[in-house]
Design a protein around this motif. Structure first.
Motif, PDB file in Angstrom:
ATOM      1  N   LEU A 162      54.280  62.482  55.714  1.00 29.52           N
ATOM      2  CA  LEU A 162      53.468  61.500  56.432  1.00 29.52           C
ATOM      3  C   LEU A 162      52.674  60.648  55.455  1.00 29.52           C
ATOM      4  N   LEU A 163      52.144  61.265  54.403  1.00 30.47           N
ATOM      5  CA  LEU A 163      51.408  60.521  53.383  1.00 30.47           C
ATOM      6  C   LEU A 163      52.319  59.504  52.694  1.00 30.47           C
ATOM      7  N   ALA A 164      53.542  59.929  52.387  1.00 29.03           N
ATOM      8  CA  ALA A 164      54.487  59.023  51.725  1.00 29.03           C
ATOM      9  C   ALA A 164      54.877  57.866  52.626  1.00 29.03           C
ATOM     10  N   ALA A 165      55.060  58.131  53.922  1.00 25.73           N
ATOM     11  CA  ALA A 165      55.422  57.065  54.863  1.00 25.73           C
ATOM     12  C   ALA A 165      54.310  56.029  54.968  1.00 25.73           C
ATOM     13  N   GLY A 166      53.069  56.480  55.053  1.00 22.15           N
ATOM     14  CA  GLY A 166      51.953  55.537  55.093  1.00 22.15           C
ATOM     15  C   GLY A 166      51.785  54.799  53.781  1.00 22.15           C
ATOM     16  N   GLY A 167      51.940  55.523  52.664  1.00 24.94           N
ATOM     17  CA  GLY A 167      51.795  54.894  51.350  1.00 24.94           C
ATOM     18  C   GLY A 167      52.895  53.914  51.011  1.00 24.94           C
ATOM     19  N   ALA A 168      54.041  54.024  51.708  1.00 28.37           N
ATOM     20  CA  ALA A 168      55.152  53.097  51.451  1.00 28.37           C
ATOM     21  C   ALA A 168      54.808  51.664  51.824  1.00 28.37           C
ATOM     22  N   THR A 169      53.737  51.462  52.590  1.00 28.18           N
ATOM     23  CA  THR A 169      53.330  50.102  52.963  1.00 28.18           C
ATOM     24  C   THR A 169      52.588  49.397  51.838  1.00 28.18           C
ATOM     25  N   VAL A 170      52.098  50.138  50.854  1.00 25.33           N
ATOM     26  CA  VAL A 170      51.192  49.553  49.865  1.00 25.33           C
ATOM     27  C   VAL A 170      51.890  48.565  48.942  1.00 25.33           C
ATOM     28  N   ASN A 171      52.922  49.017  48.237  1.00 21.08           N
ATOM     29  CA  ASN A 171      53.518  48.169  47.207  1.00 21.08           C
ATOM     30  C   ASN A 171      54.153  46.889  47.748  1.00 21.08           C
ATOM     31  N   PRO A 172      55.018  46.944  48.775  1.00 24.06           N
ATOM     32  CA  PRO A 172      55.617  45.687  49.239  1.00 24.06           C
ATOM     33  C   PRO A 172      54.609  44.707  49.812  1.00 24.06           C
ATOM     34  N   THR A 173      53.579  45.198  50.496  1.00 29.20           N
ATOM     35  CA  THR A 173      52.584  44.285  51.066  1.00 29.20           C
ATOM     36  C   THR A 173      51.639  43.747  49.997  1.00 29.20           C
ATOM     37  N   CYS A 174      51.131  44.618  49.122  1.00 27.11           N
ATOM     38  CA  CYS A 174      50.145  44.179  48.125  1.00 27.11           C
ATOM     39  C   CYS A 174      50.749  43.214  47.115  1.00 27.11           C
ATOM     40  N   TYR A 175      51.923  43.530  46.595  1.00 32.62           N
ATOM     41  CA  TYR A 175      52.525  42.646  45.596  1.00 32.62           C
ATOM     42  C   TYR A 175      52.927  41.314  46.211  1.00 32.62           C
ATOM     43  N   SER A 176      53.389  41.339  47.448  1.00 34.42           N
ATOM     44  CA  SER A 176      53.732  40.094  48.125  1.00 34.42           C
ATOM     45  C   SER A 176      52.484  39.266  48.414  1.00 34.42           C
ATOM     46  N   LEU A 177      51.410  39.915  48.846  1.00 34.61           N
ATOM     47  CA  LEU A 177      50.161  39.206  49.110  1.00 34.61           C
ATOM     48  C   LEU A 177      49.600  38.591  47.832  1.00 34.61           C
ATOM     49  N   LEU A 178      49.604  39.344  46.750  1.00 36.10           N
ATOM     50  CA  LEU A 178      49.062  38.821  45.487  1.00 36.10           C
ATOM     51  C   LEU A 178      49.885  37.647  44.974  1.00 36.10           C
ATOM     52  N   ALA A 179      51.195  37.679  45.220  1.00 33.44           N
ATOM     53  CA  ALA A 179      52.039  36.559  44.798  1.00 33.44           C
ATOM     54  C   ALA A 179      51.687  35.291  45.562  1.00 33.44           C
ATOM     55  N   ASP A 180      51.121  35.429  46.764  1.00 35.20           N
ATOM     56  CA  ASP A 180      50.719  34.269  47.553  1.00 35.20           C
ATOM     57  C   ASP A 180      49.242  33.915  47.372  1.00 35.20           C
ATOM     58  N   TYR A 181      48.447  34.829  46.850  1.00 39.01           N
ATOM     59  CA  TYR A 181      47.050  34.516  46.544  1.00 39.01           C
ATOM     60  C   TYR A 181      46.911  33.796  45.203  1.00 39.01           C
ATOM     61  N   PHE A 182      47.822  34.098  44.240  1.00 36.52           N
ATOM     62  CA  PHE A 182      47.680  33.580  42.880  1.00 36.52           C
ATOM     63  C   PHE A 182      48.946  32.837  42.448  1.00 36.52           C
ATOM     64  N   SER A 183      48.761  31.806  41.647  1.00 39.54           N
ATOM     65  CA  SER A 183      49.870  30.951  41.237  1.00 39.54           C
ATOM     66  C   SER A 183      50.804  31.680  40.278  1.00 39.54           C
ATOM     67  N   PRO A 184      52.064  31.241  40.191  1.00 33.05           N
ATOM     68  CA  PRO A 184      53.020  31.903  39.298  1.00 33.05           C
ATOM     69  C   PRO A 184      52.622  31.892  37.828  1.00 33.05           C
ATOM     70  N   THR A 185      51.805  30.917  37.397  1.00 32.77           N
ATOM     71  CA  THR A 185      51.450  30.816  35.980  1.00 32.77           C
ATOM     72  C   THR A 185      50.587  31.977  35.509  1.00 32.77           C
ATOM     73  N   ILE A 186      49.865  32.623  36.419  1.00 31.03           N
ATOM     74  CA  ILE A 186      49.047  33.782  36.048  1.00 31.03           C
ATOM     75  C   ILE A 186      49.521  35.040  36.773  1.00 31.03           C
ATOM     76  N   ARG A 187      50.669  34.973  37.383  1.00 35.45           N
ATOM     77  CA  ARG A 187      51.158  36.087  38.209  1.00 35.45           C
ATOM     78  C   ARG A 187      51.380  37.346  37.379  1.00 35.45           C
ATOM     79  N   GLY A 188      51.944  37.201  36.178  1.00 39.86           N
ATOM     80  CA  GLY A 188      52.200  38.371  35.348  1.00 39.86           C
ATOM     81  C   GLY A 188      50.918  39.116  35.016  1.00 39.86           C
ATOM     82  N   ARG A 189      49.857  38.369  34.671  1.00 43.33           N
ATOM     83  CA  ARG A 189      48.599  39.011  34.318  1.00 43.33           C
ATOM     84  C   ARG A 189      47.936  39.663  35.531  1.00 43.33           C
ATOM     85  N   VAL A 190      47.981  38.969  36.671  1.00 42.02           N
ATOM     86  CA  VAL A 190      47.377  39.532  37.891  1.00 42.02           C
ATOM     87  C   VAL A 190      48.083  40.817  38.297  1.00 42.02           C
ATOM     88  N   LEU A 191      49.419  40.776  38.330  1.00 42.26           N
ATOM     89  CA  LEU A 191      50.169  41.961  38.740  1.00 42.26           C
ATOM     90  C   LEU A 191      50.042  43.085  37.716  1.00 42.26           C
TER      91      LEU A 191
END
Length: 539
Positions: A162-191
Motif C-alpha cells: 500500500l505504501l508503494a502504491a501511494g508513493g508511486a504517484t510522487v515521481n511522475p507527478t512531481c517531475y512533470s510539475l517541476l518541468a512546467d514550473y521551471f524553464s528548460p534552461t534551468i531544468r537540469g539544476r532544478v531536477l
C-alpha cells in the motif's frame, strides 16, 4: 474557428472543476490549470513538493533502518549484550529473503501495476497532478501508520504494498510539475536539486532508528506517519496545477484530428533545438489532399495556436504509448535511458537496503553509532554529488547534446572503486570514510537522467513518459531480494550475528559486491550507449 477554440477552453475548465463535483473551489488544487506563475510562487511549489518527496523517502527507507534497529531478530547482533537483549525482546523473526522482498520487490510489484495507469490518468486530463499527488500522500501515510500494528511478515507486506502504491504517484507527478514550473534552461539544476533531497528523506529514515532504539520500532512508524497528513492539507489548499507544456515553445498553428491521429503525428525539431533547451515544434498534420488551405475544418478539428499547450488535447492510452515509442524521434534513447536507469537503481536500492545491516553484522556497530555517521555522510556526499551532477550536466550540455548521459556514465566508473573499498576494508572507521566519495560520485546520476527523460519526452505525454521511466526504475527492486537470497545461499556467518539461530545472521559482503558496484559499472556501459543514441537521433 475562434468560437470553437473558446468553447474548447470552457469545456476543459468545466472538466477540471467537475473533478471535484463543483463549479468553484477554494482549494488551489481544484482550480483550472494556470499558464503563468511568478518565480517566487514556483519556488514555493518546489518547496512543498520537496517536503512531500522527503516524507515519501523517509517512509520508504525507514524499514532498512528499523531492520537493523530492532525489527529483524537476526540483525540484533551487538558488542553490547544489554542492547542485543532489548532488540531480541521486540523483534520479529524475518529472514533475509523476506526483508529483501519488503525493501525491494514489494515496491516493484506495486509500481509496475500502477505506474502506467497513473501516467495515463494524469495525461488524459481526468485528474490533476496535484490532486493525484495529494491522494497518494494520504494513502502511503496511512500505510506507514498501519505498520505500527503489524505482527508478522504478511501484515508488513500488505502495508508495504500500500505504501508503494501511494508513493508511486510522487515521481511522475512531481517531475512533470517541476518541468512546467521551471524553464528548460534551468531544468537540469532544478531536477538535480529536487532529486538530491532524497538523501534528506533517507536521513530522516535513518534518524528514526534513534527513536526505535530509545523506545520501539512501532513508535517510530507511528511518528513517521503524521507529517504526511499535514502536508496533504497544505498541498490541496495552496499548490496550483500548471498547464502542461507551459515552458515549451509552440510555434506552429495546424489542425488536430482525433480520428486520423494514427497517420498524422510527426515531430519536427528545429535546427536551434538542443537537448538542453528542448525547444520543440510539434506539427500534427491533418490536411486532406483535396482540402484547400482556406477551407474551414469540420467539427472534429481543433486549431492549435501559438503558445497554446498541446496538453489541452488529451490522447487515449494507445496514442500516448504510440507517441512515446513509435513517433518519438528519441524513442531508442528513451528506452536505453530507462534500461540504464534500471541497472543503476538496482545497485542503489541494494546499497540503501543492506548498508546498515552490513555495518551491524560485519563491524558490530550499534545503531546509535552508525546512524550518527550516516546522517552526516549521506547528505554531504549525496546532496553535493547530485547537485554537482546537475550543474555540470547543464554546463557541459551547452557544448555536447548528450553530455548528461556521458557525465552519468563517467561518475559511476569513478565512484565504484570507493564502494568496493568500503565493502572490503577490514577496519570499520576507514570503511565508513570511503562512503563520502562513493556517494558523491555515484549519486550524480539521478538529476541528469531525470532531465534527459523530460527533454526527450513530448509535453503532451510527459507524465506518461515519467511513469514508464520510474516503472523501469522500480524493476531494480529485484536486486535487494536477490541479495537476501544470495546471502542465504552462500551462508557465510557474519562476525556479529544473532537470532533464534546464530546462522541466521549471514555476511552480506560478497552479495553486495555483485549487486552494488557490479550494477554501477554495468549501468555506466548502458549510459554510454544512451549518449551515442541521443547523438545519432539528433542528427
Amino acid at each position: 474557428i475562434e468560437e470553437e477554440q473558446e468553447e474548447n477552453k470552457i469545456k476543459i475548465n468545466n472538466q477540471v472543476n467537475s473533478s471535484w463535483g463543483t463549479t468553484y473551489c477554494f482549494a488551489a488544487s481544484c482550480r483550472p490549470p494556470k499558464n503563468s506563475f511568478s518565480f517566487s510562487y514556483a519556488i514555493y511549489c518546489l518547496i512543498i513538493l520537496l517536503l512531500i518527496f522527503i516524507v515519501n523517502e523517509a517512509d520508504r527507507w525507514a524499514l532498512p533502518t528499523l531492520q537493523a534497529a530492532g525489527l529483524q531478530c537476526s540483525s540484533c547482533g551487538s558488542s553490547d549484550p544489554q542492547q542485543e537483549q532489548k532488540c531480541l525482546s521486540e523483534c520479529l523473526e524475518l529472514t533475509d529473503v523476506e526483508l529483501g522482498f519488503l525493501t525491494g520487490l514489494a515496491f516493484t510489484f506495486s509500481s509496475v501495476i500502477v505506474s502506467i495507469p497513473l501516467g495515463w490518468l494524469v495525461d488524459s486530463g481526468k485528474i490533476g497532478r496535484v490532486l493525484l499527488l495529494g491522494i497518494g500522500l494520504i494513502v502511503w501515510s496511512a500505510a506507514t501508520l498501519v505498520s505500527t500494528f503489524v505482527q508478522e511478515f504478511w501484515h508488513l507486506l500488505l502495508a508495504r504494498l500500500l505504501l508503494a502504491a501511494g508513493g508511486a504517484t510522487v515521481n511522475p507527478t512531481c517531475y512533470s510539475l517541476l518541468a512546467d514550473y521551471f524553464s528548460p534552461t534551468i531544468r537540469g539544476r532544478v531536477l538535480a536539486f529536487f532529486s538530491s533531497c532524497i538523501y534528506i528523506g533517507y536521513d530522516a529514515g535513518i534518524l528514526i532508528g534513534l527513536l526505535s532504539e530509545a523506545s520501539s520500532w512501532r513508535m517510530a512508524f507511528f511518528w513517521l506517519s503524521l507529517p504526511g497528513f499535514v502536508l496533504a492539507l497544505i498541498l490541496f489548499l495552496s499548490v496550483s496545477e500548471p498547464e502542461r507544456g507551459r515552458t515549451e515553445k509552440q510555434t506552429t498553428s495546424t489542425l488536430f484530428n482525433d480520428q486520423n491521429i494514427d497517420n498524422s503525428i510527426k515531430f519536427k525539431y528545429t535546427e536551434t533545438t538542443t537537448i538542453t533547451t528542448t525547444t520543440t515544434d510539434i506539427i500534427i498534420e491533418n490536411q486532406q489532399p483535396n482540402q484547400q488551405p482556406n477551407q474551414q475544418p469540420n467539427q472534429q478539428n481543433v486549431l492549435i495556436e501559438q503558445n497554446q499547450p498541446l496538453t489541452d488535447f488529451q490522447l487515449p492510452l494507445k496514442q500516448q504509448l504510440k507517441l512515446l515509442f513509435i513517433d518519438n524521434p528519441f524513442k531508442y534513447s528513451f528506452i536505453s535511458i530507462c534500461i540504464a536507469g534500471t541497472l543503476r537503481n538496482a545497485g542503489g536500492l541494494t546499497f540503501g537496503s543492506w548498508l546498515q545491516v552490513f555495518l551491524r553484522r560485519v563491524h558490530g556497530y550499534d545503531p546509535s553509532f552508525y546512524i550518527f555517521w550516516l546522517a552526516i555522510i549521506i547528505p554531504v556526499g549525496g546532496i553535493t554529488g547530485s547537485n554537482a551532477g546537475g550543474w555540470l550536466s547543464d554546463i557541459w550540455a551547452k557544448k555536447d547534446r548528450a553530455a548528461r548521459a556521458w557525465l552519468v556514465s563517467l561518475s559511476q566508473v569513478i565512484g565504484s572503486p570507493f564502494v568496493i573499498a568500503f565493502l572490503l576494508c577490514p577496519r570499520g572507521d576507514i570503511a565508513i570514510g570511503m562512503l563520502t566519495p562513493a556517494f558523491f560520485f555515484t549519486e550524480m546520476w539521478f538529476g541528469p537522467t531525470a532531465a534527459i527523460i523530460q527533454d526527450i519526452t513530448p509535453p503532451v505525454v510527459r507524465s506518461m513518459g515519467s511513469s514508464i521511466y520510474f516503472m523501469f526504475l522500480s524493476l531494480g527492486g529485484l536486486a535487494p531480494l536477490l541479495t537476501g537470497a544470495m546471502n542465504e545461499w552462500l551462508a557465510i556467518e557474519a562476525p556479529y550475528s544473532s537470532g533464534s539461530n546464530d546462522s541466521d545472521g549471514f555476511d552480506p559482503t560478497y552479495s553486495l559486491l555483485l549487486f552494488v558496484p557490479g550494477m554501477y559499472l554495468l549501468s555506466s556501459v548502458a549510459f554510454s550507449i544512451s549518449g551515442a543514441l541521443i547523438v545519432k537521433e539528433i542528427k
